[in-house]
Design a protein around this motif. Structure first.
Motif, short mmCIF file in Angstrom:
data_model
loop_
_atom_site.label_atom_id
_atom_site.label_comp_id
_atom_site.label_asym_id
_atom_site.label_seq_id
_atom_site.Cartn_x
_atom_site.Cartn_y
_atom_site.Cartn_z
N UNK A 148 0.84 -1.21 0.00
CA UNK A 148 0.00 0.00 0.00
C UNK A 148 0.87 1.25 0.00
N UNK A 149 1.99 1.21 0.72
CA UNK A 149 2.91 2.35 0.75
C UNK A 149 3.55 2.57 -0.63
N UNK A 150 3.88 1.47 -1.32
CA UNK A 150 4.58 1.59 -2.60
C UNK A 150 3.62 1.88 -3.76
N UNK A 151 2.46 1.23 -3.76
CA UNK A 151 1.58 1.29 -4.94
C UNK A 151 0.34 2.15 -4.75
N UNK A 152 0.05 2.54 -3.50
CA UNK A 152 -1.15 3.32 -3.27
C UNK A 152 -2.35 2.43 -2.96
N UNK A 153 -3.54 3.03 -2.77
CA UNK A 153 -4.71 2.27 -2.31
C UNK A 153 -5.46 1.50 -3.40
N UNK A 154 -5.10 1.69 -4.68
CA UNK A 154 -5.80 1.00 -5.77
C UNK A 154 -5.45 -0.50 -5.73
N UNK A 155 -6.46 -1.34 -5.46
CA UNK A 155 -6.21 -2.77 -5.30
C UNK A 155 -5.77 -3.45 -6.59
N UNK A 156 -6.02 -2.83 -7.74
CA UNK A 156 -5.55 -3.42 -9.00
C UNK A 156 -4.03 -3.41 -9.07
N UNK A 157 -3.39 -2.49 -8.32
CA UNK A 157 -1.92 -2.48 -8.22
C UNK A 157 -1.45 -3.05 -6.90
N UNK A 158 -2.17 -2.74 -5.85
CA UNK A 158 -1.76 -3.17 -4.50
C UNK A 158 -1.63 -4.69 -4.42
N UNK A 159 -2.59 -5.42 -4.98
CA UNK A 159 -2.58 -6.89 -4.85
C UNK A 159 -1.38 -7.53 -5.58
#
Length: 352
Positions: free
Chosen positions: A288-299
């Motif tokens: 979450x720190x690296x990719x932000x809150x968007x789950x399409x990237x976070x996951x």
């Protein structure tokens, strides 16, 4: 700044963020490769890159030393490395999903009773049915994890608090405590089960062959596909159920698919290598720190980070108590406990 300038700068900012995230995924994929190479080379017998290459690709020959290297690499270190990668991805993705669906930043896969369900089934299979081969009791572990996940989800889906994330967490804790007590009762009544629990409960990626790894990888692949299909709806659910419903999200269906994905991912990984606490919790926050809150990237970030962390913890466990080994799950817990304390200290629990 004119309106046209603002309209043009917004897409440029989005493209820059997307490019940064893609580069980040590439870097994480490279780290998985490097950590995997270290996992193949480091151990009770250190191997050079040339030795690892020979062990992977060379044909049998008369040299006894090279024959031993081939045996070590192909039958011990390759399965161990593959399991660490697969289980790390599964636990990382599962951790990110469960934090999203429960809206609880300190949630872990153990919250759904998956770990305790797998533990109870493995110990029951050993103590009551007499199974001692990992190829036999690992399936009971997976079955126990799946049943526990279904029971927790079922309990949280009935009554006044149906569908509430807090209800899901409470149901998970109730089932976890009950199964932990049952596991202790079975283990204390049978010495063989107690010994198995002592070994399996540490969480290790060693000693499991491809006969177990490949079938469980199939379940994890299905879990990953289900997880990817539900990410857009999960993004909307983080805005609140009323908003998500207004935007056309079928909340019950989305939550069902998400819980099924978590159960497949965490259940298969736990059945293969035992409970690995804190891994999903840690990598979800780092992602979450690296990719932000968007789950399409976070996951995807969480999955790759899970593989890197589990591989490196397994390598560290082979080095710190040589010639013996420290189980990867113990090393992860040594990192995860202070990480969890920092989260609590920073007040992350206030968002639960």
């Amino acid at each position: 700044m004119t309106t046209t300038t603002v309209e043009l700068s917004a897409p440029r900012g989005a493209m820059k963020a997307r490019r940064r995230r893609v580069v980040g995924l590439g870097v994480l994929a490279l780290l998985v490769v490097l950590a995997g190479a270290a996992s193949l080379a480091v151990g009770a017998r250190a191997l050079s890159p040339a030795d690892v290459w020979h062990g992977l690709f060379a044909e049998p020959d008369a040299d006894r030393r090279l024959t031993e290297i081939r045996l070590i690499v192909r039958t011990v270190r390759v399965p161990r490395t593959v399991l660490a990668i697969v289980a790390g991805i599964a636990l990382g993705v599962g951790g990110a999903l469960i934090q999203g669906y429960t809206r609880n930043p300190i949630a872990d896969t153990g919250l759904l009773g998956v770990n305790s369900g797998a533990s109870f089934s493995v110990i029951a299979a050993i103590g009551l049915l007499g199974f001692t081969d990992p190829f036999q009791y690992v399936w009971f572990g997976f079955l126990g994890a799946a049943v526990a996940g279904v029971v927790v989800f079922g309990l949280s889906s009935v009554g006044r608090g149906a569908g509430n994330p807090l209800t899901l967490a409470l149901a998970g804790q109730g089932v976890t405590v009950f199964l932990a007590a049952m596991t202790t009762a079975v283990a204390l009544s049978d010495q063989k089960s107690l010994n198995a629990l002592r070994f399996w409960n540490a969480g290790s990626v060693a000693g499991v062959g491809f006969g177990v790894i490949w079938p469980l990888t199939g379940f994890i692949a299905v879990g990953l596909i289900l997880a990817l299909t539900t990410l857009p709806a999960l993004n909307l659910l983080t805005l609140g159920e009323d908003v998500a419903r207004g935007l056309g999200v079928n909340i019950a269906l989305s939550r069902t698919v998400g819980i099924l994905a978590i159960t497949l991912l965490a259940g298969a990984a736990t059945a293969a290598c035992g409970p690995v606490a804190f891994l999903g919790l840690m990598v979800a926050h780092i992602a979450r720190y690296l990719a932000g809150p968007d789950y399409r990237w976070l996951v995807p970030y969480a999955g790759l980070l899970g593989a890197v962390v589990l591989l490196l913890c397994d390598v560290v466990g082979r080095l710190v108590v040589r010639p013996g080994e420290l189980a990867a799950g113990v090393v992860v817990a040594l990192l995860g406990a202070p990480f969890f304390a920092v989260l609590v200290w920073r007040g992350k629990f206030k968002n639960a």
